[in-house]
Design an enzyme around this catalytic site. Structure first.
Site, short mmCIF file in Angstrom:
data_model
loop_
_atom_site.label_atom_id
_atom_site.label_comp_id
_atom_site.label_asym_id
_atom_site.label_seq_id
_atom_site.Cartn_x
_atom_site.Cartn_y
_atom_site.Cartn_z
N ASP A 34 5.01 -16.51 0.82
CA ASP A 34 4.77 -16.14 -0.57
C ASP A 34 4.49 -17.40 -1.35
O ASP A 34 5.10 -18.44 -1.11
CB ASP A 34 5.90 -15.31 -1.18
CG ASP A 34 7.26 -15.97 -1.13
OD1 ASP A 34 7.60 -16.68 -2.09
OD2 ASP A 34 7.98 -15.79 -0.13
N ASP A 125 10.02 -8.97 -8.62
CA ASP A 125 10.92 -10.08 -8.26
C ASP A 125 12.09 -10.07 -9.25
O ASP A 125 11.95 -10.49 -10.39
CB ASP A 125 10.14 -11.38 -8.32
CG ASP A 125 10.98 -12.61 -7.96
OD1 ASP A 125 12.22 -12.48 -7.87
OD2 ASP A 125 10.39 -13.68 -7.79
N GLU A 127 15.62 -11.45 -9.91
CA GLU A 127 16.66 -12.44 -9.58
C GLU A 127 17.20 -13.11 -10.84
O GLU A 127 17.86 -14.14 -10.77
CB GLU A 127 16.11 -13.48 -8.62
CG GLU A 127 14.82 -14.17 -9.07
CD GLU A 127 14.29 -15.15 -8.04
OE1 GLU A 127 14.98 -16.15 -7.78
OE2 GLU A 127 13.18 -14.91 -7.50
#
Length: 246
Positions: A34, A125, A127
């Site tokens: 990624d 994503d 986080e």
């Protein structure tokens, strides 16, 4: 996003970390990086033909963050990946201190759908809690995912790591219908899977790998086969065991 080394990924894969696909085909060799702007040191490009020739079949590409950031290499990489035959996943880095629907619309408008040839589903994503308590963050996540799915036509993948999910998301099991991309760098035979997910779909094993064609350290990931045959999941315009032409 974070991790270790290419050697570790190969070692783990060789140990048989992966499940079989729905067709019974082992997915241990389906790996990919990624990437974000960090993988373009000095503004240099990525040689996606070199990435594909080294055996990597997909890559997850950062698209957006929050309500204003666009990866300056997103269009360049998206076009080059397609030409090289590398399946493309794209992700939005969540900023939950900002409302979810505008972020979902911002991301979806930039990626122009995730249903074309060589397209993996969209990725959230997650986080960073943005200071929200678990109940509010869970609600934020539902709203974001629902909006992206409505706009792209595909069920998103959730990227996270175990400790974050167990704390910031109170280890909720409300998202088990979404594919899981888990970051776990401890070198175990399997990653830790939080939130009641029955299986992981992608595993980020390292953030310090090395790949021909990419001029900086890079995260490395492996596909488990949990979503079935990779060629179908990634809308690859060819058939077979999941390997694309170089």
């Amino acid at each position: 996003m974070t991790g270790r080394s290419l050697k570790k990924v190969i070692t783990v894969a060789a140990a048989g970390i992966l499940m079989a696909t729905s067709a019974g085909v082992a997915a241990a060799d389906i790996q990919g990086p990624d990437v974000a702007s960090y993988q373009h040191p000095g503004g240099g490009g990525i040689n996606w033909f070199g990435v594909r020739a080294a055996g990597y079949q997909f890559a997850m590409l950062k698209a957006t963050e929050g309500l204003s950031y666009v990866n300056p290499f997103f269009v360049q990489d998206s076009m080059s990946m397609r030409v090289a035959g590398v399946a493309r996943g794209t992700y939005h880095f969540a900023r939950p201190n900002l409302p979810p629907e505008p972020q979902a619309a911002f991301y979806s408008a930039l990626v122009l759908g995730q249903n074309g040839p060589l397209d993996l589903p969209p990725v959230l994503d997650l986080e960073n809690s943005g200071g929200l308590p678990p109940d509010a963050l869970i609600d934020w996540t539902h709203r974001y995912l629902n909006t992206v799915q409505a706009m792209t036509g595909r069920r998103p993948i959730i990227y996270t790591y175990p400790r974050f999910w167990q704390t910031a998301m109170a280890d909720t099991n409300q998202f088990t219908s979404y594919p899981l991309w888990i970051a776990d760098y401890r070198g175990n035979d399997q990653p830790e899977v939080p939130g009641g997910w029955p299986a992981w779909s992608f595993w980020q094993t390292t953030d310090s790998g090395s790949i021909p064609g990419i001029g900086a350290g890079v995260d490395l990931n492996v596909y488990s086969g949990a979503q079935g045959d990779f060629t179908r999941y990634a809308n690859m315009p060819f058939s077979g065991s999941g390997r694309g032409s170089s």
